[in-house]
Design a protein around this motif. Structure first.
Motif, PDB file in Angstrom:
ATOM      1  N   GLU A 143       1.729   5.161 -11.292  1.00 57.43           N
ATOM      2  CA  GLU A 143       2.750   4.547 -12.132  1.00 57.43           C
ATOM      3  C   GLU A 143       3.172   3.189 -11.577  1.00 57.43           C
ATOM      4  O   GLU A 143       3.203   2.973 -10.368  1.00 57.43           O
ATOM      5  CB  GLU A 143       3.976   5.460 -12.231  1.00 57.43           C
ATOM      6  N   GLY A 144       3.530   2.297 -12.493  1.00 58.94           N
ATOM      7  CA  GLY A 144       4.062   0.997 -12.096  1.00 58.94           C
ATOM      8  C   GLY A 144       3.000   0.107 -11.468  1.00 58.94           C
ATOM      9  O   GLY A 144       1.805   0.384 -11.504  1.00 58.94           O
ATOM     10  N   MET A 145       3.463  -0.983 -10.885  1.00 58.24           N
ATOM     11  CA  MET A 145       2.557  -1.917 -10.221  1.00 58.24           C
ATOM     12  C   MET A 145       1.890  -1.255  -9.025  1.00 58.24           C
ATOM     13  O   MET A 145       2.553  -0.599  -8.213  1.00 58.24           O
ATOM     14  CB  MET A 145       3.340  -3.142  -9.752  1.00 58.24           C
ATOM     15  N   ILE A 146       0.595  -1.408  -8.919  1.00 54.94           N
ATOM     16  CA  ILE A 146      -0.159  -0.844  -7.798  1.00 54.94           C
ATOM     17  C   ILE A 146      -0.136  -1.861  -6.663  1.00 54.94           C
ATOM     18  O   ILE A 146      -0.917  -2.816  -6.654  1.00 54.94           O
ATOM     19  CB  ILE A 146      -1.603  -0.520  -8.211  1.00 54.94           C
ATOM     20  N   LEU A 147       0.773  -1.666  -5.738  1.00 55.13           N
ATOM     21  CA  LEU A 147       0.898  -2.571  -4.599  1.00 55.13           C
ATOM     22  C   LEU A 147       0.528  -1.888  -3.287  1.00 55.13           C
ATOM     23  O   LEU A 147       0.237  -2.547  -2.296  1.00 55.13           O
ATOM     24  CB  LEU A 147       2.330  -3.114  -4.512  1.00 55.13           C
ATOM     25  N   ASP A 148       0.565  -0.564  -3.284  1.00 55.02           N
ATOM     26  CA  ASP A 148       0.204   0.215  -2.100  1.00 55.02           C
ATOM     27  C   ASP A 148      -0.420   1.523  -2.588  1.00 55.02           C
ATOM     28  O   ASP A 148       0.097   2.148  -3.519  1.00 55.02           O
ATOM     29  CB  ASP A 148       1.426   0.494  -1.233  1.00 55.02           C
ATOM     30  N   SER A 149      -1.514   1.911  -1.984  1.00 54.47           N
ATOM     31  CA  SER A 149      -2.244   3.090  -2.448  1.00 54.47           C
ATOM     32  C   SER A 149      -2.060   4.307  -1.561  1.00 54.47           C
ATOM     33  O   SER A 149      -2.581   5.379  -1.873  1.00 54.47           O
ATOM     34  CB  SER A 149      -3.741   2.766  -2.528  1.00 54.47           C
ATOM     35  N   SER A 150      -1.347   4.172  -0.464  1.00 56.66           N
ATOM     36  CA  SER A 150      -1.355   5.212   0.567  1.00 56.66           C
ATOM     37  C   SER A 150      -0.851   6.559   0.060  1.00 56.66           C
ATOM     38  O   SER A 150      -1.474   7.604   0.321  1.00 56.66           O
ATOM     39  CB  SER A 150      -0.536   4.762   1.780  1.00 56.66           C
ATOM     40  N   ARG A 151       0.276   6.587  -0.663  1.00 52.31           N
ATOM     41  CA  ARG A 151       0.823   7.866  -1.125  1.00 52.31           C
ATOM     42  C   ARG A 151      -0.116   8.532  -2.124  1.00 52.31           C
ATOM     43  O   ARG A 151      -0.347   9.744  -2.060  1.00 52.31           O
ATOM     44  CB  ARG A 151       2.206   7.671  -1.758  1.00 52.31           C
ATOM     45  N   VAL A 152      -0.658   7.754  -3.055  1.00 48.37           N
ATOM     46  CA  VAL A 152      -1.553   8.315  -4.068  1.00 48.37           C
ATOM     47  C   VAL A 152      -2.830   8.835  -3.423  1.00 48.37           C
ATOM     48  O   VAL A 152      -3.288   9.949  -3.720  1.00 48.37           O
ATOM     49  CB  VAL A 152      -1.883   7.266  -5.148  1.00 48.37           C
ATOM     50  N   VAL A 153      -3.416   8.056  -2.525  1.00 47.64           N
ATOM     51  CA  VAL A 153      -4.659   8.473  -1.875  1.00 47.64           C
ATOM     52  C   VAL A 153      -4.438   9.718  -1.025  1.00 47.64           C
ATOM     53  O   VAL A 153      -5.265  10.652  -1.041  1.00 47.64           O
ATOM     54  CB  VAL A 153      -5.234   7.322  -1.026  1.00 47.64           C
ATOM     55  N   ARG A 154      -3.326   9.792  -0.291  1.00 47.52           N
ATOM     56  CA  ARG A 154      -3.037  10.981   0.521  1.00 47.52           C
ATOM     57  C   ARG A 154      -2.923  12.224  -0.358  1.00 47.52           C
ATOM     58  O   ARG A 154      -3.428  13.299  -0.020  1.00 47.52           O
ATOM     59  CB  ARG A 154      -1.750  10.792   1.325  1.00 47.52           C
ATOM     60  N   GLN A 157      -8.763  -0.611  -5.585  1.00 45.85           N
ATOM     61  CA  GLN A 157     -10.093  -0.178  -5.166  1.00 45.85           C
ATOM     62  C   GLN A 157     -10.025   1.095  -4.326  1.00 45.85           C
ATOM     63  O   GLN A 157     -10.915   1.958  -4.412  1.00 45.85           O
ATOM     64  CB  GLN A 157     -10.780  -1.297  -4.382  1.00 45.85           C
ATOM     65  N   GLU A 158      -8.988   1.252  -3.531  1.00 44.71           N
ATOM     66  CA  GLU A 158      -8.849   2.452  -2.705  1.00 44.71           C
ATOM     67  C   GLU A 158      -8.603   3.686  -3.567  1.00 44.71           C
ATOM     68  O   GLU A 158      -9.145   4.758  -3.295  1.00 44.71           O
ATOM     69  CB  GLU A 158      -7.725   2.262  -1.688  1.00 44.71           C
ATOM     70  N   ILE A 159      -7.791   3.539  -4.621  1.00 45.74           N
ATOM     71  CA  ILE A 159      -7.577   4.666  -5.528  1.00 45.74           C
ATOM     72  C   ILE A 159      -8.866   4.971  -6.285  1.00 45.74           C
ATOM     73  O   ILE A 159      -9.228   6.131  -6.490  1.00 45.74           O
ATOM     74  CB  ILE A 159      -6.413   4.376  -6.496  1.00 45.74           C
ATOM     75  N   TYR A 160      -9.574   3.929  -6.702  1.00 43.53           N
ATOM     76  CA  TYR A 160     -10.883   4.096  -7.359  1.00 43.53           C
ATOM     77  C   TYR A 160     -11.801   4.944  -6.483  1.00 43.53           C
ATOM     78  O   TYR A 160     -12.427   5.903  -6.956  1.00 43.53           O
ATOM     79  CB  TYR A 160     -11.495   2.719  -7.617  1.00 43.53           C
ATOM     80  N   ALA A 161     -11.891   4.596  -5.201  1.00 45.32           N
ATOM     81  CA  ALA A 161     -12.782   5.315  -4.286  1.00 45.32           C
ATOM     82  C   ALA A 161     -12.343   6.763  -4.111  1.00 45.32           C
ATOM     83  O   ALA A 161     -13.182   7.679  -4.058  1.00 45.32           O
ATOM     84  CB  ALA A 161     -12.833   4.600  -2.936  1.00 45.32           C
ATOM     85  N   ALA A 162     -11.028   6.992  -4.025  1.00 49.90           N
ATOM     86  CA  ALA A 162     -10.517   8.360  -3.851  1.00 49.90           C
ATOM     87  C   ALA A 162     -10.781   9.204  -5.092  1.00 49.90           C
ATOM     88  O   ALA A 162     -11.143  10.385  -4.992  1.00 49.90           O
ATOM     89  CB  ALA A 162      -9.024   8.320  -3.533  1.00 49.90           C
ATOM     90  N   VAL A 163     -10.598   8.622  -6.274  1.00 46.58           N
ATOM     91  CA  VAL A 163     -10.864   9.345  -7.524  1.00 46.58           C
ATOM     92  C   VAL A 163     -12.354   9.652  -7.648  1.00 46.58           C
ATOM     93  O   VAL A 163     -12.750  10.755  -8.044  1.00 46.58           O
ATOM     94  CB  VAL A 163     -10.373   8.533  -8.740  1.00 46.58           C
ATOM     95  N   LYS A 164     -13.182   8.695  -7.315  1.00 48.53           N
ATOM     96  CA  LYS A 164     -14.639   8.880  -7.382  1.00 48.53           C
ATOM     97  C   LYS A 164     -15.077  10.018  -6.471  1.00 48.53           C
ATOM     98  O   LYS A 164     -15.871  10.893  -6.869  1.00 48.53           O
ATOM     99  CB  LYS A 164     -15.334   7.577  -6.983  1.00 48.53           C
TER     100      LYS A 164
END
Length: 300
Positions: A60-71, A100-107
């Motif tokens: 949600e919102g602007m993607i400025l940090d991926s750490s919480r979503v990726v974890r 790109q980090e969320i992309y990689a985690a989803v993939k």
């Protein structure tokens, strides 16, 4: 009637202060309980649940940090009771590397268990990038998506400073080092170099979407001009798979995982907030502010 000589209670003499103290005490109790559950590895939706589950990941919102979503994605990947994951996206995009980090985690997750994406109001640019490796993508007909491209934004104040007789000095060890500083206008060489950098980031976006969607690169490149499209248009372009709501996506995920009836859900990521942040939220006080410095590139 109050007896003569008796004193008013503190709550009567200072009702506002008493109310604030009660809110502080309540928030301290809630924060302590939440911290206790998190320490045990429990998340909202995971309590009192057993058997097969589905995970719901919110981007949600602007993607400025991926750490919480990726974890959170990694935790769902490692949880054998989670049979499939819904990726709920409502984001206009954001910074490039976190997308790109969320992309990689989803993939990676989609290689282990099915991931289905569902778009809300907007899943554009970085929001689309992060979610396109999903096995299936659902969007509402009026969802706004695509917007494949790169944007750079910065402000220069050199001309304004000159009008006030201010002449800043910027020393660098190379002609491209100060590109984007607000104290100097871009030179032609700097602009060309930055556009080359942006083109490479753009090509990465196109390459990854083409790979994730199993489409010819030329088809993606033809519409990768920054245009946003509706969910209905995205379906015709092959950027999504089906028109439907979040509930439709959940039902499809249950079919993919073989879960019948009402599915148990683990939903996140849980936002880690300090006690002060919890208190400010309860009091509806926003003391945050942001100031952009320099320049940044966005999938936005």
């Amino acid at each position: 009637m109050r007896m003569a000589g008796t004193k008013d209670r503190f709550s009567q003499r200072h009702p506002f202060l008493f109310g604030v103290l009660m809110i502080i005490l309540a928030m301290a109790l809630i924060t302590g309980v939440m911290a206790f559950f998190r320490a045990l590895g429990w998340t909202p939706g995971s309590l009192a649940l057993s058997g097969d589950k589905i995970g719901i990941v919110h981007v949600e919102g602007m993607i400025l940090d991926s750490s919480r979503v990726v974890r959170f994605i990694r935790s769902l990947e490692e949880d054998d009771s989670v049979k499939g994951v819904l990726l709920r996206v409502d984001s206009p995009g954001g910074s490039i590397a976190p997308s790109q980090e969320i992309y990689a985690a989803v993939k990676r997750l989609n290689q282990v268990k099915p991931v289905i994406a569902s778009y809300g109001t907007v899943a554009a640019s970085g929001g689309y990038y992060a979610s396109c490796p999903a096995r299936l993508i659902f969007a509402n007909s009026g969802s706004i998506t695509a917007s494949i491209g790169v944007m750079a934004e910065f402000v220069t104040v050199a001309d304004a400073m000159e009008k006030f007789g201010i002449r800043p000095e910027v020393l660098t060890t190379g002609k491209f080092k100060a590109a984007g500083t607000p104290l100097r206008n871009l030179t032609d060489a700097q602009r060309e170099q930055m556009l080359g950098l942006m083109q490479d980031l753009h090509d990465q976006f196109v390459d990854d979407v083409a790979e994730a969607r199993g489409m010819e690169r030329a088809r993606i490149a033809a519409i990768a001009d920054g245009r946003a499209v509706t969910g209905r248009q995205a379906l015709a372009l092959g950027l999504i798979d089906r028109l439907g709501t979040q509930a439709d996506a959940v039902e499809e995920l249950k079919k993919e995982t073989g879960i019948e009836g009402r599915a148990a859900v683990i939903e996140g990521p849980v936002e880690e907030r300090t006690f002060v942040q919890e208190l400010m939220g309860a009091l509806k006080i926003d003391l945050s502010s942001s100031l952009k410095q320099g320049w940044s590139f966005y999938y936005k």
